[in-house]
Design a protein around this motif. Structure first.
Motif: not given
Length: 575
Positions: A494-497, A485-488, A516-526
């Motif tokens: 986090l890879i692939g989330s 099973r994939p690592v969770v 490097r490149g555009p940057a900002g903020w994102a909501q990942i897995n809460g």
């Protein structure tokens, strides 16, 4: 608006479950644990069911059961009388039926102690046994010899026997009596090999048993008595009479020498008991050397026992007025109208009788090993570990009370270790096959005696082996499936989330020297993470994590990732 650099922090959202794998895997774990508990409960219930059925069939009220429960707890260390209280100068009857083992020895020793504490004038050991273990028999004999209360061993009821170890107990008692239709004798120690086969050259330790070397003493018993005595592996054996021995009857190898030593030791032991009680010592030695038996009438005629009686009341009438010498001095019996108290085995004796059964002890060891194995393979499930630890300790406690061959016990543990190793090592069945062979040989060698009821039958060994193989294969299959099973969790989890871009999106103006490149903020897995991307992404667009550097995640738009996955297939079609 704050100008301080932001760092990721945990926000409210869906939490990961404590147990991964879904409802099906949790259900499978629960069923496995319940199966182990159910097997353990069924094992104990099968041994105790007849007792409980008899108790419930008596029709006693709930109040009486409560009172008896309180009394049982108060007298937990002593056998409980079957009826009535125990008055001074009473007669205590101790019924013993079956093979002599640790449970029966513990029951008899504690019953004699109870008789001494209550100042009973006589203890009647009502005996019916095919034989038993040497250590248990000697424990009983020591208690009889040291008892201040006279002990009368009564072979009863009609049809009972006191073969092998029972003969030694009869000779050690202050008074020996038999009911009509009973027999005693066949006290030769028998050392059996693997599978129950006798050593070459016939029964070892009987050099004078040939047709021409028989001493013309007591008449031979009937065939039924001889067969009954020969079936018992007497706990203890006896020695040989040098006058009737044939020195060349046995080869002088190590095995024959060991068996001859056992026979000589047992013969001296029973002769000493016979001389102490003033009984027929010559026949006692023949019972050890030649495995002869006697009926009740013949035993009385040859002064092997003191009297014949129909039942316990008849025995007490005949003993009335006799004077018996004990370790505390001479005791004059007045048993004609003495109150009779019959003791019954308590919960401790029943518990010992259950766990000291070799089949039960072996199953407890198996449950213990596999329960701990399941717990280590699935940490945090707790229940298999608790059941396994308790079962393993109970099995080891039972083994130390039995005549165990420690080489066989070591082979059993080695076989289990090989079966477990087969589940995790690429040995292509070598460890598994070796584990099965080691376990079978160890189970055959485990109990170092031929006493009836103390052997492990081959069907039992085969059933345990099949269960072990299926259990190990099932657990190893679950372990391999979990590995694929994939690592969770952790960085790899986090890879692939997939997450959603926040604030103003990923724009070039937000890029810093560390990105490097555009940057900002994102909501990942809460969670709110600082992210960077190779292309600008608008707020609200889904992105997929492709890498991680410290506290910054590298993402790409989900649409771009899907297009990249479809590109090889499209190229193949165009060609």
């Amino acid at each position: 608006m704050s100008t301080y650099s932001r760092r990721p922090f945990r926000q409210s959202g869906a939490r990961r479950p404590l147990i991964h794998g879904g409802a099906a895997r949790r259900f499978l774990r629960g069923m496995t644990a319940c199966g182990i508990l159910f097997a353990f409960a069924l094992l104990l219930a099968s041994q105790c069911a007849p007792r409980f059925a008899a108790w419930f069939a008596s029709g006693e009220s709930g109040v009486v059961w409560s009172v008896q429960l309180v009394q049982a707890v108060q007298a937990a260390t002593l056998p409980a009388p079957a009826a009535g209280g125990q008055a001074p100068n009473s007669v205590v009857v101790i019924p013993v039926s079956g093979a002599i083992g640790p449970a029966s020895a513990d029951f008899i020793v504690r019953s004699l102690q109870r008789a001494a504490d209550s100042h009973a004038q006589l203890a009647v050991l009502q005996l019916d046994t095919p034989g038993g273990l040497d250590t248990s028999m000697r424990q009983i004999i020591k208690a009889i010899l040291a008892s201040p209360v006279p002990v009368a061993t009564f072979i009863a009821p009609s049809g009972a026997r006191a073969a092998s170890a029972g003969t030694y107990i009869v000779y050690a008692s202050h008074i020996a009596a038999m009911a009509p239709g009973t027999n005693l004798g066949a006290a030769t120690p028998i050392q059996m090999g693997i599978g129950g086969a006798e050593p070459p050259g016939g029964t070892p330790g009987l050099p004078g048993t040939g047709p021409g070397n028989r001493a013309p003493q007591a008449p031979a018993p009937d065939s039924a008595s001889a067969a009954a005595g020969a079936a018992s592996s007497a706990a203890t054996g006896a020695s040989a009479n040098p006058a009737t021995s044939a020195p060349a009857a046995l080869p002088l190898d190590t095995q024959s020498t060991e068996l001859r030593k056992q026979v000589h030791d047992a013969a001296a032991y029973i002769r000493g008991l016979a001389q102490m009680r003033g009984r027929n010592a010559d026949w006692a030695e023949r019972a050890v050397r030649e495995a002869v038996s006697l009926t009740a009438a013949d035993a009385l005629a040859q002064h092997v026992v003191d009297l014949n009686a129909r039942d316990v009341p008849d025995l007490l009438r005949q003993l009335d007025g006799r004077t018996v010498a004990t370790s505390a001095g001479n005791v004059r019996l007045a048993t004609a109208h003495a109150p009779v108290v019959t003791l019954e085995a308590d919960w401790r004796s029943r518990f010992l009788a259950v766990i000291t059964d070799p089949n039960v002890a072996l199953m407890l060891l198996m449950l213990g090993m596999y329960g701990l194995f399941f717990e280590f393979a699935n940490p945090g499930f707790v229940l298999p570990g608790v059941v396994g630890a308790i079962s393993l300790l109970m099995g080891l406690f039972a083994m130390q009370m039995l005549p165990v061959n420690y080489v066989g016990l070591g082979l059993i543990f080695l076989g289990i270790a090989f079966l477990i190793g087969e589940a995790f090592l690429p040995t292509f069945g070598s460890l598994g096959f070796g584990g099965i062979v080691a376990f079978v040989i160890g189970a055959l060698m485990l109990i170092d005696t031929d006493v009836p009821g103390y052997g492990i039958p081959l069907p039992m060994i085969a059933a345990v082996v099949v269960f072990s193989v299926l259990f190990v294969l099932g657990v190893s299959r679950l372990a391999l499936r979990a590995r694929r099973r994939p690592v969770v969790t952790g960085s790899e989890g986090l890879i692939g989330s997939v997450g959603v871009v926040l604030d103003n999106g990923l724009v070039a103006a937000a890029a810093g020297p560390a990105t490097r490149g555009p940057a900002g903020w994102a909501q990942i897995n809460g969670e709110r993470w600082q992210v960077s991307s190779g292309v600008p992404v608008a707020a609200g667009e889904p992105v997929r994590v492709i890498a991680r550097q410290g506290l910054t995640l590298t993402v790409e738009p989900v649409a771009a990732a899907g297009a990249r996955q479809q590109q090889p297939s499209l190229g193949g079609k165009s060609s």
